[in-house]
Scaffold this motif. Structure first.
Motif, PDB file in Angstrom:
ATOM      1  N   GLY A 394      33.491  47.476 -24.163  1.00 20.48           N
ATOM      2  CA  GLY A 394      34.919  47.385 -24.446  1.00 20.48           C
ATOM      3  C   GLY A 394      35.840  48.026 -23.431  1.00 20.48           C
ATOM      4  N   PHE A 395      37.131  48.003 -23.768  1.00 22.28           N
ATOM      5  CA  PHE A 395      38.167  48.511 -22.878  1.00 22.28           C
ATOM      6  C   PHE A 395      39.467  48.663 -23.656  1.00 22.28           C
ATOM      7  CE2 PHE A 395      38.130  43.868 -22.624  1.00 22.28           C
ATOM      8  CZ  PHE A 395      39.444  43.562 -22.949  1.00 22.28           C
ATOM      9  N   VAL A 396      40.440  49.314 -23.026  1.00 21.81           N
ATOM     10  CA  VAL A 396      41.819  49.332 -23.514  1.00 21.81           C
ATOM     11  C   VAL A 396      42.685  48.707 -22.433  1.00 21.81           C
ATOM     12  CG1 VAL A 396      43.798  50.757 -24.168  1.00 21.81           C
ATOM     13  CG2 VAL A 396      41.502  51.380 -24.963  1.00 21.81           C
ATOM     14  N   LYS A 397      43.555  47.791 -22.842  1.00 17.63           N
ATOM     15  CA  LYS A 397      44.473  47.147 -21.900  1.00 17.63           C
ATOM     16  C   LYS A 397      45.907  47.352 -22.384  1.00 17.63           C
ATOM     17  CE  LYS A 397      45.018  42.514 -21.522  1.00 17.63           C
ATOM     18  NZ  LYS A 397      44.754  41.116 -21.084  1.00 17.63           N
ATOM     19  N   ILE A 398      46.750  47.825 -21.491  1.00 13.32           N
ATOM     20  CA  ILE A 398      48.160  48.035 -21.806  1.00 13.32           C
ATOM     21  C   ILE A 398      49.008  47.116 -20.934  1.00 13.32           C
ATOM     22  CG2 ILE A 398      50.089  49.670 -21.699  1.00 13.32           C
ATOM     23  CD1 ILE A 398      48.186  51.862 -22.538  1.00 13.32           C
ATOM     24  N   LEU A 399      49.905  46.387 -21.567  1.00 13.44           N
ATOM     25  CA  LEU A 399      50.840  45.511 -20.868  1.00 13.44           C
ATOM     26  C   LEU A 399      52.223  46.142 -20.944  1.00 13.44           C
ATOM     27  CD1 LEU A 399      49.638  42.145 -22.450  1.00 13.44           C
ATOM     28  CD2 LEU A 399      48.931  43.109 -20.250  1.00 13.44           C
TER      29      LEU A 399
END
Length: 466
Positions: A394-399
């Motif tokens: 998994g990962f965390v993505k911030i836009l």
């Protein structure tokens, strides 16, 4: 005949929360539930029982795959006791539904069991063990939803089943075919996959969890494939048949190439539809739209001025917490307050493992709207906490807005992200920038550090640990 300030039809998360808030605000409140237990779909045959089975099956999966690496030796074979697993699930359900009964009693809400139907805009008939009629100045429709199907599928609820039956199977399927790659299908699919079933998912769209960010879909697909789940994406189901204990599912891809799958169970998980059966809405002047939803305005008021509707029975995401927020909103409107819901900030969660969670805009939505944005992403495998627990997927993505740096969307897949997403909701509620999150101290070692690192990556591409 008893008279009330407000009567609520349906005791799911939207209905019972609305009842509590109405009572807190001094209204004489009635709650009407057609079944014997309170809590609606969520507590009885939805959110709560599915999470109980997900947790139980997760323990079993860890025991057979991870315990040895952790230095835990179990003598003999680890076996699944499905009967006990289902019994524990039911005890969790009962504990929660009794908790709702306690809250109704505590808040002096009158509870009626029976089918509530409108005689007119201010009178409701309740068909239970005995017929009762009550009068209500205002009413809230919170009747929820039920599983949808496809017109050519005959649900026998034995081998061709919905999520309701999947929560109480008496055996682990040999091959479970799931029609629909959405939240419910994937969660229940993972339960039985862990317990030893072969699981095949047939999805009409070109990816699973199609309403979420594409990066989350791709990562979850990769993880579930490692767990031996098979996917038939961009496939349209054309037929489902049963012969004895054998189920055959026919499907074809976008090029017309057909595939035939054989299994012993088929879970039809193609979404849910509003439930208004027996409501007699027209007698109260309440209009439904062509999708069967109760039509409401921005204040959740129906075409009958004194009647409101909330939750799965109205437009928007079919989420328990969305229904709760709407229940509180209507109660406060009735009390003369001016509440507001920002639907963009209602998070969505998939309780597979790894968990998936998101709030705000997806990358696809930003591109379609022509919004200039920047993206920061951080992998869970780079965290000390993830390596310690062996949860490295998994990962965390911030836009974030390219010019202002305001956070526009946060998308996560990994351990405990169902809880981590709340940080993103708080940040976006206060219109935080990616730099704001990046400058906040996050405890070490935690999964939450991935949020800070993703914010650093979005701010000026300077994550510390990757």
């Amino acid at each position: 005949m008893k008279s009330y300030d407000v009567a609520i039809i349906g005791s799911g998360p939207g209905g019972y929360v609305a009842a509590i808030r109405c009572a807190q605000l001094g209204m004489k409140t009635a709650l009407i539930e057609k079944y014997d237990t309170l809590g609606g779909t969520c507590l009885n045959v939805g959110c709560i029982p599915s999470k109980a089975l997900l947790d139980s099956s997760h323990h079993y999966h860890d025991a057979i795959t991870h315990f040895e690496k952790h230095g835990i030796d179990i003598p003999g074979d680890v076996k699944v006791n499905l009967k006990q697993m289902i019994a524990r699930k039911q005890s969790v359900v009962e504990e929660n539904t009794k908790g709702i009964e306690f809250l109704m009693d505590k808040n002096k809400v009158d509870v009626y069991h029976g089918l509530g139907s409108f005689k007119d805009a201010t009178h409701i008939e309740i068909a239970g063990k005995e017929k009762t009629e009550i009068e209500a100045k205002h009413s809230i429709i919170a009747t929820g939803s039920k599983p949808a199907s496809l017109p050519f599928i005959e649900l026998d609820k034995e081998r061709i089943i919905t999520s309701t039956e999947a929560l109480k199977l008496q055996e682990v399927p040999k091959h479970l075919i799931i029609i629909g790659g959405g939240v419910i299908g994937l969660e229940l699919g993972q339960v039985y996959n862990r317990l030893g079933a072969q699981v095949s998912v047939v999805e009409y769209m070109d990816r699973i969890i199609p309403g979420m960010d594409g990066a989350l879909s791709r990562e979850l697909t990769k993880v579930l494939k490692k767990q031996k789940v098979k996917f038939y994406l961009s496939h349209k189901v054309t037929g489902v048949s049963r012969k004895g204990e054998k189920i055959t599912v026919e499907a074809e891809d976008k090029k017309g190439k057909s595939v035939s799958l054989e299994g012993d169970y088929c879970l039809v998980s193609v979404g849910r539809k509003p439930y208004t059966d027996g409501l007699n809405a027209e007698a109260a002047g309440v209009k439904l739209n062509d999708r069967g939803q109760v039509e409401v305005d921005e204040h959740l008021r129906t075409s009958a001025g004194n009647i409101y509707a909330i939750g799965d029975v109205v437009r928007g995401a079919m989420l328990a917490h969305k229904a709760e927020e709407e229940g509180v909103m209507v109660a406060e409107i009735l009390a003369g307050q001016k509440p507001h819901i920002d639907y963009n900030l209602i998070p969505g969660v998939v309780y597979t493992w790894p968990e998936v969670a998101a709030v705000g805009k997806t990358e696809e939505e930003l591109k379609e709207a022509g919004v200039a944005y920047k993206s920061g992403q951080f992998p869970m495998r780079a965290l000390g906490r993830s390596r310690a627990s062996m949860d490295t997927d998994g990962f965390v993505k911030i836009l974030a807005d390219k010019e202002t740096d305001e956070v526009l969307g946060v998308h996560m897949i990994g351990a405990r992200v169902a809880d981590l997403i709340a940080e993103a909701v708080v940040a976006m509620e206060y219109r935080a920038s990616a730099e704001d999150i990046a400058r906040m101290s996050h405890a070490h070692p935690t999964y939450a550090e991935a949020v800070k690192e993703a914010a650093l990556a979005a701010t000026d591409n300077r994550p510390l640990h990757s």
